[in-house]
Design a protein around this motif. Sequence first.
Motif, PDB file in Angstrom:
ATOM      1  N   SER A 656       0.837  -1.219   0.000  1.00  0.00           N
ATOM      2  CA  SER A 656       0.000   0.000   0.000  1.00  0.00           C
ATOM      3  C   SER A 656       0.860   1.254   0.000  1.00  0.00           C
ATOM      4  N   LEU A 657       2.020   1.205   0.691  1.00  0.00           N
ATOM      5  CA  LEU A 657       2.918   2.362   0.722  1.00  0.00           C
ATOM      6  C   LEU A 657       3.425   2.685  -0.682  1.00  0.00           C
ATOM      7  N   LEU A 658       3.793   1.627  -1.436  1.00  0.00           N
ATOM      8  CA  LEU A 658       4.222   1.849  -2.830  1.00  0.00           C
ATOM      9  C   LEU A 658       3.058   2.396  -3.656  1.00  0.00           C
ATOM     10  N   SER A 659       1.846   1.873  -3.408  1.00  0.00           N
ATOM     11  CA  SER A 659       0.667   2.322  -4.171  1.00  0.00           C
ATOM     12  C   SER A 659       0.379   3.802  -3.945  1.00  0.00           C
ATOM     13  N   CYS A 660       0.585   4.285  -2.712  1.00  0.00           N
ATOM     14  CA  CYS A 660       0.305   5.712  -2.466  1.00  0.00           C
ATOM     15  C   CYS A 660       1.347   6.594  -3.149  1.00  0.00           C
ATOM     16  N   ILE A 661       2.588   6.092  -3.279  1.00  0.00           N
ATOM     17  CA  ILE A 661       3.621   6.859  -4.010  1.00  0.00           C
ATOM     18  C   ILE A 661       3.286   6.887  -5.512  1.00  0.00           C
ATOM     19  N   LEU A 662       2.716   5.785  -6.003  1.00  0.00           N
ATOM     20  CA  LEU A 662       2.321   5.714  -7.419  1.00  0.00           C
ATOM     21  C   LEU A 662       1.084   6.557  -7.717  1.00  0.00           C
ATOM     22  N   GLY A 663       0.338   6.930  -6.656  1.00  0.00           N
ATOM     23  CA  GLY A 663      -0.898   7.681  -6.869  1.00  0.00           C
ATOM     24  C   GLY A 663      -2.095   6.773  -7.090  1.00  0.00           C
ATOM     25  N   GLU A 664      -1.931   5.472  -6.787  1.00  0.00           N
ATOM     26  CA  GLU A 664      -3.009   4.494  -6.993  1.00  0.00           C
ATOM     27  C   GLU A 664      -4.000   4.485  -5.825  1.00  0.00           C
ATOM     28  N   MET A 665      -3.544   4.906  -4.666  1.00  0.00           N
ATOM     29  CA  MET A 665      -4.361   4.783  -3.462  1.00  0.00           C
ATOM     30  C   MET A 665      -4.982   6.144  -3.124  1.00  0.00           C
ATOM     31  N   PRO A 666      -6.301   6.198  -2.931  1.00  0.00           N
ATOM     32  CA  PRO A 666      -6.932   7.488  -2.630  1.00  0.00           C
ATOM     33  C   PRO A 666      -6.333   8.143  -1.374  1.00  0.00           C
ATOM     34  N   LYS A 667      -6.078   9.443  -1.505  1.00  0.00           N
ATOM     35  CA  LYS A 667      -5.447  10.204  -0.413  1.00  0.00           C
ATOM     36  C   LYS A 667      -6.537  10.902   0.400  1.00  0.00           C
ATOM     37  N   LEU A 668      -6.500  10.707   1.714  1.00  0.00           N
ATOM     38  CA  LEU A 668      -7.478  11.374   2.591  1.00  0.00           C
ATOM     39  C   LEU A 668      -6.964  12.741   3.019  1.00  0.00           C
ATOM     40  N   GLY A1106      -3.158  -4.999 -15.747  1.00  0.00           N
ATOM     41  CA  GLY A1106      -1.882  -4.291 -15.577  1.00  0.00           C
ATOM     42  C   GLY A1106      -2.002  -2.785 -15.627  1.00  0.00           C
ATOM     43  N   ALA A1107      -3.223  -2.275 -15.351  1.00  0.00           N
ATOM     44  CA  ALA A1107      -3.456  -0.824 -15.473  1.00  0.00           C
ATOM     45  C   ALA A1107      -2.486  -0.019 -14.606  1.00  0.00           C
ATOM     46  N   ALA A1108      -2.187  -0.499 -13.386  1.00  0.00           N
ATOM     47  CA  ALA A1108      -1.279   0.232 -12.489  1.00  0.00           C
ATOM     48  C   ALA A1108       0.117   0.335 -13.104  1.00  0.00           C
ATOM     49  N   THR A1109       0.589  -0.762 -13.720  1.00  0.00           N
ATOM     50  CA  THR A1109       1.910  -0.757 -14.371  1.00  0.00           C
ATOM     51  C   THR A1109       1.903   0.192 -15.563  1.00  0.00           C
ATOM     52  N   ILE A1110       0.845   0.140 -16.369  1.00  0.00           N
ATOM     53  CA  ILE A1110       0.738   1.013 -17.554  1.00  0.00           C
ATOM     54  C   ILE A1110       0.784   2.478 -17.122  1.00  0.00           C
ATOM     55  N   ARG A1111       0.055   2.798 -16.046  1.00  0.00           N
ATOM     56  CA  ARG A1111       0.041   4.188 -15.566  1.00  0.00           C
ATOM     57  C   ARG A1111       1.406   4.589 -15.009  1.00  0.00           C
ATOM     58  N   ALA A1112       2.038   3.668 -14.263  1.00  0.00           N
ATOM     59  CA  ALA A1112       3.340   3.994 -13.659  1.00  0.00           C
ATOM     60  C   ALA A1112       4.378   4.326 -14.737  1.00  0.00           C
ATOM     61  N   PHE A1113       4.352   3.579 -15.840  1.00  0.00           N
ATOM     62  CA  PHE A1113       5.313   3.791 -16.935  1.00  0.00           C
ATOM     63  C   PHE A1113       4.846   4.861 -17.917  1.00  0.00           C
ATOM     64  N   LYS A1114       3.646   5.452 -17.645  1.00  0.00           N
ATOM     65  CA  LYS A1114       3.060   6.480 -18.526  1.00  0.00           C
ATOM     66  C   LYS A1114       2.927   5.973 -19.971  1.00  0.00           C
ATOM     67  N   GLN A1115       2.383   4.769 -20.106  1.00  0.00           N
ATOM     68  CA  GLN A1115       2.247   4.133 -21.422  1.00  0.00           C
ATOM     69  C   GLN A1115       0.788   4.127 -21.912  1.00  0.00           C
ATOM     70  N   GLN A1116      -0.066   4.964 -21.289  1.00  0.00           N
ATOM     71  CA  GLN A1116      -1.487   4.928 -21.645  1.00  0.00           C
ATOM     72  C   GLN A1116      -1.701   5.171 -23.142  1.00  0.00           C
ATOM     73  N   ASP A1117      -1.018   6.176 -23.700  1.00  0.00           N
ATOM     74  CA  ASP A1117      -1.232   6.533 -25.112  1.00  0.00           C
ATOM     75  C   ASP A1117      -0.913   5.365 -26.042  1.00  0.00           C
ATOM     76  N   ARG A1118       0.168   4.644 -25.715  1.00  0.00           N
ATOM     77  CA  ARG A1118       0.566   3.517 -26.582  1.00  0.00           C
ATOM     78  C   ARG A1118      -0.485   2.406 -26.537  1.00  0.00           C
ATOM     79  N   PHE A1119      -0.993   2.134 -25.347  1.00  0.00           N
ATOM     80  CA  PHE A1119      -1.996   1.072 -25.230  1.00  0.00           C
ATOM     81  C   PHE A1119      -3.318   1.480 -25.876  1.00  0.00           C
ATOM     82  N   ILE A1120      -3.660   2.757 -25.768  1.00  0.00           N
ATOM     83  CA  ILE A1120      -4.883   3.256 -26.426  1.00  0.00           C
ATOM     84  C   ILE A1120      -4.734   3.131 -27.940  1.00  0.00           C
TER      85      ILE A1120
END
Length: 1477
Positions: A656-668, A1106-1120
């Motif tokens: 979860s700590l890694l997820s919050c750094i990635l921006g995957e986990m909602p911030k309160l 693998g959406a989290a991995t795609i977002r982390a590597f900023k590969q959304q445009d390529r997959f789209i």
Amino acid sequence: MLTITAGLKLFDYWGPWCSWEIASIVIQLGFLAVLLISVFKSRCIHQTKAKSRETYPTNTTNIIGLSYKLSIASSVVLLIAHIVILLTWKTTKANLCKLEIPTLLLEIMQIISWVMTLIALCSILKHKNVYFPWILRAWWVCTFLLTVSRITLDVHFMFSHHNDPGLPEYTDFIEVLLSTSLLLLAIRGKTGLGLVDPNPVNEPFLDRTQNPKEQLKSKTECLYGKASIFQLMTFSWLNPLFVVGNQKPLDQDEVPNVDTIDSGNFTSEFFDECLKQDGTERASIYKAIYLFTRKKIAINVLFAITSAATSYVGPYLISDLVSFLNEKKTRSLTSGYLLALGFLGAKFVETLTQRQWIFGARQLGLRLRAALISHIYKKGLVLSNRSCQSHTSGEIINIMSVDIQRITDLMWYINTLFMLPIQISLAMFILHINLGMGSFVGLAATIILMSGNIPLTRVQKWYQSKIMESKDARMKSTSEVLRNIKTLKLQAWDTHYLKKLQGFRKVEYDWLWKSVKLNAFMAFVFWGAPTFISVLTFGGCVLMDVPLTAGRVLSALATFRMLQDPIFNLPELLNVIAQGKVSTDRVASYLQEEEIKSDTVEFVPRSLTELDVEIENGRFSWDPESRDPNLDQIQLQVKRGMKVAICGTVGSGKSSLLSCILGEMPKLSGTVKISGLKAYVPQSAWILTGNIRENILFGNPYDKKRYENTIKACALSKDFELFPTGDQTEIGERGINMSGGQKQRIQIARAVYDDADIYLLDDPFSAVDAHTGTELFQKCLLGMLKEKTVLYVTHQVEFLSAADLILVMQNGRIAQSGTFKQLLKVNIGFEVLVGAHNQALESVQAVEISSRKSEKTPTRDQESTLITELPQTKQDSDHNLCAGMSKNEGKLVHEEEREKGSIGKEVYWSYLTLAKGGVLVPIILLAQSSFQVLQIASSYWMAWACPTDTTETVNGMASILRVYTLLAVGSSLCILIRVSLVAITGLLTSEKLFNNMLNSVFSAPMAFFDSTPTGRILNRASTDQSVIDLEMANRIGWCAFSTIQLLGTMAVMSQVAWEVFVILIPITVICIWYHRYYIPTARELARLAGIEQAPIVHHFAESLMGAATIRAFKQQDRFIEKNVCLIDNHSRPWFHNVAAMEWLCFRLNQLSNFVFAFSLVLLVTLPDGVIDPSIAGLALTYGVSLNVQQVSVIWNICNAENKMISVERVLQYSKLTSEAPLVIEDSRPSDEWPENGTISFTNLQIRYAEHLPSILKNITCTFPGKKKVGVVGRTGSGKSTLIQAIFRVVEPTQGFITIDGVDICKIGLHDLRSRLSIIPQDPAMFEGTIRVNLDPLNQHPDAEIWEALDKCQLGDIVRGKDEKLESLENWSVGQRQLFCLGRALLKKSRILVLDEATASIDSATDGILQKIITQEFKERTIITIAHRIHTVIDSDLVLVLSDGKIAEYETPTRLLEKENSFFSRLIKEYSMRSNFN
């Protein structure tokens, strides 16, 4: 009142001709005014619209296309025609308006307008415009409407006054033809002006820069986009494709591209623009669809209304034709031929416009589908974790396939909404002319039928929503089962989950049955509608004393047959709207789901800070509405280049700590700041289908040096040497043909190659063996990434000492932080982890020392040689399908199997005979034939019994009507029998097909699931099954019903004039030839469209995982972009298949028009008295719909064949190679078996396929009962294959395995697997509660379940949940492995297999679990595969495998006594790596 009277007198004086001429003058004045204003403003015509401003480059020469030439030629001829009329108007004005000034003014205005049109066209050539300006296009549309209305008035005038046509009438006819061509130019819009580069020398140089995608594009360039007006009208632009399709079966790369406007890229961008125009949420998708489709719908509606209007010309003229045949002696043949020309002209316009609107609607559906799928995919990449849990991949795939299909179907039916009022109004108009007040009875009957259908449609909508809900539930469960099929087979739960799926299907079947019954009743109403309306109408006429002549009756009967369509189309339209609304709401609901918030993480430029990661007062929760955060009070500062280790017990919040750094986990609350690019390695390996190199490059350009360095650092070099095609080796779905260690190293290589600034690694060393873990840590983390910032989660304490900072997580907080030495001094929580590790190390060293006290510790130089002694072998994975493939066999997942050539008779035979052995089929055909005979008999009776003239009187009209009613009721009963039997047969067949496929897939061996992407199976279970459930029976039925109808029509026509057969036979032969020419191309296009649908679904499912991995590597445009390419790959064959259908229908329509024209000319030409006018009228009543019926036969046959591909695809998966039987009744072991648990291997050899080499070679050994056996060896030595052999996931090619003396190959799979337990490397959890996950078969009471939970360290966590055992949670990987242990504890098998069972668990928990396993399974056989040496050191025996052979098999003590034993070397290596003191 005086004003109205004066107005009517004025209208009588002027007549409709003067009104028409004044309307024409007003329109022309408007045209000239707009044109002059444009010129006055100096904007020229080519500047009036953005599109018109598009011009070609100036350094090119023009090619004048057919469109431009046709516009010039038509305008010149029209100008000449009006000059001729002006010169001769004095002599021809008698037929026209009585006022001279409007007539003269009209012709002068027409000449001026056409002169201005020609000037405008010359201006277009001068400015090289790509599109005609809007003012010209509007003028051409008005011209068409004016000329059509004018010729209608001419025809009416001629018939009412019995005049012959003169010069004005012939001129008007020519004008209609020319204005029709201008109308088509106006709709198309393109000028057809091309260009040629005068200096083509540069072309080869330009081609060199083309990428492969562009080369493919030029190879299969769009035929539709380059078509001329004539080609678009006749669909002859498809001819080149038919030529190829008839020479050989078409392949995907031979199908031309779609036009730019139909491409995924264009439609997606345009739909985004439409969405942005509306700010509101729920309404947005409806408004966006409206904005997206409105222009194309307007064009389609214009064609549809024209087609509907012209279809009623035939019924309108039948009465006139019967009158002509009665008065042949007094009427000239010219008026008869003009009548025939009227019939034929209307038919030609009807067929032409009908083909255009149907094709246009399908094309619009294609565009909307591409736009929606693209949008759904984009949404999938930004869904929050909570949204992903509420929408499973199976559910979203259902939205993508079934719901999108229903929305696109609506685009076709929406045209009928505009046609309905036209059709009903014209029908009532014709009935009123023929039957007077009797027509109101017909209107009332029509309203009754249509309004009666509305409540039925509401019920149907309710059924449809229930069908979709039940289908969702089934698909959700199917998707989950396929994802975890290996677990189900190993645990012998497959039968239970098969029954669960059948339960979901039963619910769906019940709703389908209700829906099909209602559809059958609505079909009965449809077929019985003309009969019901005609009986009431004729009855009303008899009561009101309206005289019924043969001509009137036949005209009315033809009209009633035409009314059949609008009556049926209304409920069907309402049904489709209901389905479309349900589906659109589901899509809207999905598109409004919560997204990952982009502002969770702040990005700081690297020049402004020294910190790469900074978190201040961070509070985070996976559920934003929850009061208890998953992470609380997080304070973290990571400087550039630091190595940060994160450790802690299972479920403490490390991932979860890694997820919050990635921006995957909602911030309160709090702030998260990142400086630099991120790379992420998730705990569960996410591998894309494709080759290894594609997975590592991950969209980055290939840099040989960096790539090779990455491969070495990630210890992949030796694996590549062993793969037959190196890094080009295909990876199966979810990396199924790779071992856990290989998958992990491939994704680490992906991150390293990406050359990011910050690396987030989630437990990267758990899946690899001791040596490989060390190598990765040294060469990767401390080597290639030494300058980078790295945050890594680990359970292996030996990797903590090298970290600059260690974070100890506890209950979602950072309990301690500091360096290794600092934390050791504190002695709080960290000591527990380190203490557990030291204990494990001491146990290993104690055995080592006791074995060989004199052993010296090896030096660092020796370390590198330890691995080389035990050679790495061809990789052994969960299912090794790569090993031994030749270079051209490097593909694991082959192209989807596709039948070629015609669909086999056995497919049709299977479908027709599945239900009740096909007994019901002849009864259905007999019922339809009886209906047709009774229908013809009733029409024949009315034509024969009614008088031919109004002057004749007939007594006993009531008796005539009684006979007609009896025949009509008889025909209706036949239809009721037929629709009921079709509904029953269709659903029984679909159910059998579904069950056969389901049983076949569940019985398939694991090798099938390894080489078959889940998308292919889901596609068959979703889209293909949907076709079979709801469409297939009707499609097959309609083939027979329309053929019977056509034969009936031909029989009636041949009764009147057998001479028709002279032309009918050759025309029929031509029709059959066309059909045969069409089928090879269309069939392959339909198959390709079906095959190309699965990759869209598969890519989407893979991207969601693998959406989290795609977002982390900023590969959304390529997959789209890849998704858009896959959409286009599907659109190409689908679009051309639809166009091919229209190509065929257009030709068949024109041929049937020719037959009809010949029949009419024959009737007109035959001498008076040769045929009965009433019977001739009857022939025309049926002949009016000949073209529709003939097309209907071919269309239904083609459609059935295209839909039959779904049956073919389901049948493919109904005959899969099966595993061994689940139970062999004659060879069942005793209930106590296995008592001892002794496993003996005798000369065991295993290979995965006949053409592949053996993985296990001559294995002969015995695992004693009630002993603990450790199995070790390098990656790929055959460990997992040995386990699979025990469970018979793979069958021995030689030798045998016995358990307590029973040969396992001679008993059923369920009897074997249900007596064994396994804790797998990849822990699987199912949708549902904790109870369902631990005990899916519901065999244990709560007390036992709680006991198992306590033993596997999960009891307190579960007690903390509100719902206790019924709670649904998102568990960490480590917790999932603990649940798997819980299952084993409940099962209490005599034999337990641990396959890397504690890889994702910290050392402390691991230590506790090892003690529990030792205690609970004390009197049981335990087989352990582990990378952690201390888990096998206390085994009674250790088996060392190398290259599929037994290298060593002894007690650990004995093996350690031998200095050069492989096991001894492994222990040394582990001790040296782990001893950080």
